[in-house]
Enzyme design. Sequence first.
Site, PDB file in Angstrom:
ATOM      1  N   HIS A 134      -0.357   7.097  -8.576  1.00  0.00           N
ATOM      2  CA  HIS A 134      -1.089   7.465  -7.357  1.00  0.00           C
ATOM      3  C   HIS A 134      -2.542   7.844  -7.681  1.00  0.00           C
ATOM      4  O   HIS A 134      -3.001   8.944  -7.376  1.00  0.00           O
ATOM      5  CB  HIS A 134      -0.384   8.616  -6.635  1.00  0.00           C
ATOM      6  N   ILE A 135      -3.263   6.896  -8.272  1.00  0.00           N
ATOM      7  CA  ILE A 135      -4.620   7.175  -8.738  1.00  0.00           C
ATOM      8  C   ILE A 135      -5.662   6.251  -8.115  1.00  0.00           C
ATOM      9  O   ILE A 135      -6.773   6.117  -8.640  1.00  0.00           O
ATOM     10  CB  ILE A 135      -4.719   7.083 -10.282  1.00  0.00           C
TER      11      ILE A 135
ATOM     12  N   GLY B 201      -7.425  -1.459   8.133  1.00  0.00           N
ATOM     13  CA  GLY B 201      -8.404  -0.410   8.381  1.00  0.00           C
ATOM     14  C   GLY B 201      -9.565  -0.539   7.413  1.00  0.00           C
ATOM     15  O   GLY B 201      -9.862  -1.630   6.918  1.00  0.00           O
TER      16      GLY B 201
ATOM     17  N   ALA C 245      -0.723   2.075  -0.507  1.00  0.00           N
ATOM     18  CA  ALA C 245      -0.730   2.812   0.764  1.00  0.00           C
ATOM     19  C   ALA C 245      -0.010   4.136   0.604  1.00  0.00           C
ATOM     20  O   ALA C 245      -0.619   5.157   0.261  1.00  0.00           O
ATOM     21  CB  ALA C 245      -0.114   1.960   1.858  1.00  0.00           C
ATOM     22  N   ARG C 246       1.279   4.161   0.834  1.00  0.00           N
ATOM     23  CA  ARG C 246       2.094   5.358   0.705  1.00  0.00           C
ATOM     24  C   ARG C 246       3.501   4.945   0.282  1.00  0.00           C
ATOM     25  O   ARG C 246       3.982   3.867   0.633  1.00  0.00           O
ATOM     26  CB  ARG C 246       2.193   6.124   2.047  1.00  0.00           C
TER      27      ARG C 246
ATOM     28  N   ARG D  34      -1.626  -3.708  13.648  1.00  0.00           N
ATOM     29  CA  ARG D  34      -1.155  -3.428  15.002  1.00  0.00           C
ATOM     30  C   ARG D  34      -2.126  -3.955  16.046  1.00  0.00           C
ATOM     31  O   ARG D  34      -1.730  -4.461  17.082  1.00  0.00           O
ATOM     32  CB  ARG D  34      -0.949  -1.920  15.188  1.00  0.00           C
TER      33      ARG D  34
ATOM     34  N   GLU E 173       7.820  10.306  -4.816  1.00  0.00           N
ATOM     35  CA  GLU E 173       6.963  10.573  -5.975  1.00  0.00           C
ATOM     36  C   GLU E 173       6.740  12.084  -6.144  1.00  0.00           C
ATOM     37  O   GLU E 173       6.762  12.824  -5.162  1.00  0.00           O
ATOM     38  CB  GLU E 173       5.636   9.837  -5.829  1.00  0.00           C
TER      39      GLU E 173
END
Length: 334
Positions: free
Chosen positions: A292-293, A161, A244-245, A184, A274
């Site tokens: 997560h920064i 993306g 990402a996550r 995808r 997290e």
Amino acid sequence: MKDPAMSKPAVLVSRDLFPEVVARLRQHFEVDDNPADEVLAGEALRLRLQHRQGLLAAGGERISAELLAACPALRVVANMAVGYNNIDVPACTARGVLVTNTPDVLTETTADFGFALMMATARRMAEAERFLRAGLWTKWRYDLLTGSDVHGATLGILGMGRIGQAIARRGAAGFGMRVVYHNRSRLPPATEAALGAQWVGKAELLAQSDHLVLVLPYSAASHHAIGAAELAQMKPGATLTNIARGGIVDDAALAAALRAGRIAAAGLDVFEGEPAVHPELLALPNVVLTPHIASASLRTRRAMADLAADNLIAALTGGAPPTPVNAELLGPRG
């Protein structure tokens, strides 16, 4: 007596936020803010949200079907993030609750960080700093903390993306990297050519990448997209970077692979569960860990807050929110 028809909508700002943004919201709404920065979840979130029309979700609050049922006045959830896996969007849509997010404004900042984290992982920077601070650097050695090159290497990107494309540009144009990606849907040929990127199957991506960067959205389909089987397909000298996550990587499997030398190193900004981090990852020297920064530049975080506020204001005052997620609730847009 105050005319109810003239009363402002009530909104909740879930976490401490830029005072200027909260002040702007107060011009339009009755604002319940959270300067103490308490983490609101479960019953605490339900009680604060129950009679409010809007939520500016600034801390990844989980918006479930159960919470929506307990908060029937809710009309808008403005998520201060590009991802929205914390929100049950179908349940929101079924109840007529608009969901918005904050794409675009964090793309370049997040790509900067992802590339920096990948480089720090490849060149063992965190390990080197710990070595130096511990007083272990007493002499030069030809193989002292040798890592792997970034320039001229193969950069693999899983998820292509906006952020993935921004990372691809940095790798190809700035470092002469060969860029391969899996997504995808394949990008148009002109976009691939402009990025210097080549689509490959997932197995090929894993096998070819010297440095693999994950930037795909989290969903049930992408849960543990990188697990023990995928890690076994990577090069022994490869690095893995996840911006990402959490949940896209099986953290336990990754810890085992790092411990066994199945891959060389990992850079992680996101984690399963997290802010908790898998204890085995904390104990390993060959992993760079950050909290997560990736979007955490001051300018970008302010832009995210402003966009979330713009969405909330527009949605509750009859305007057109700039970045709706379930835009079908808005009807045709001219």
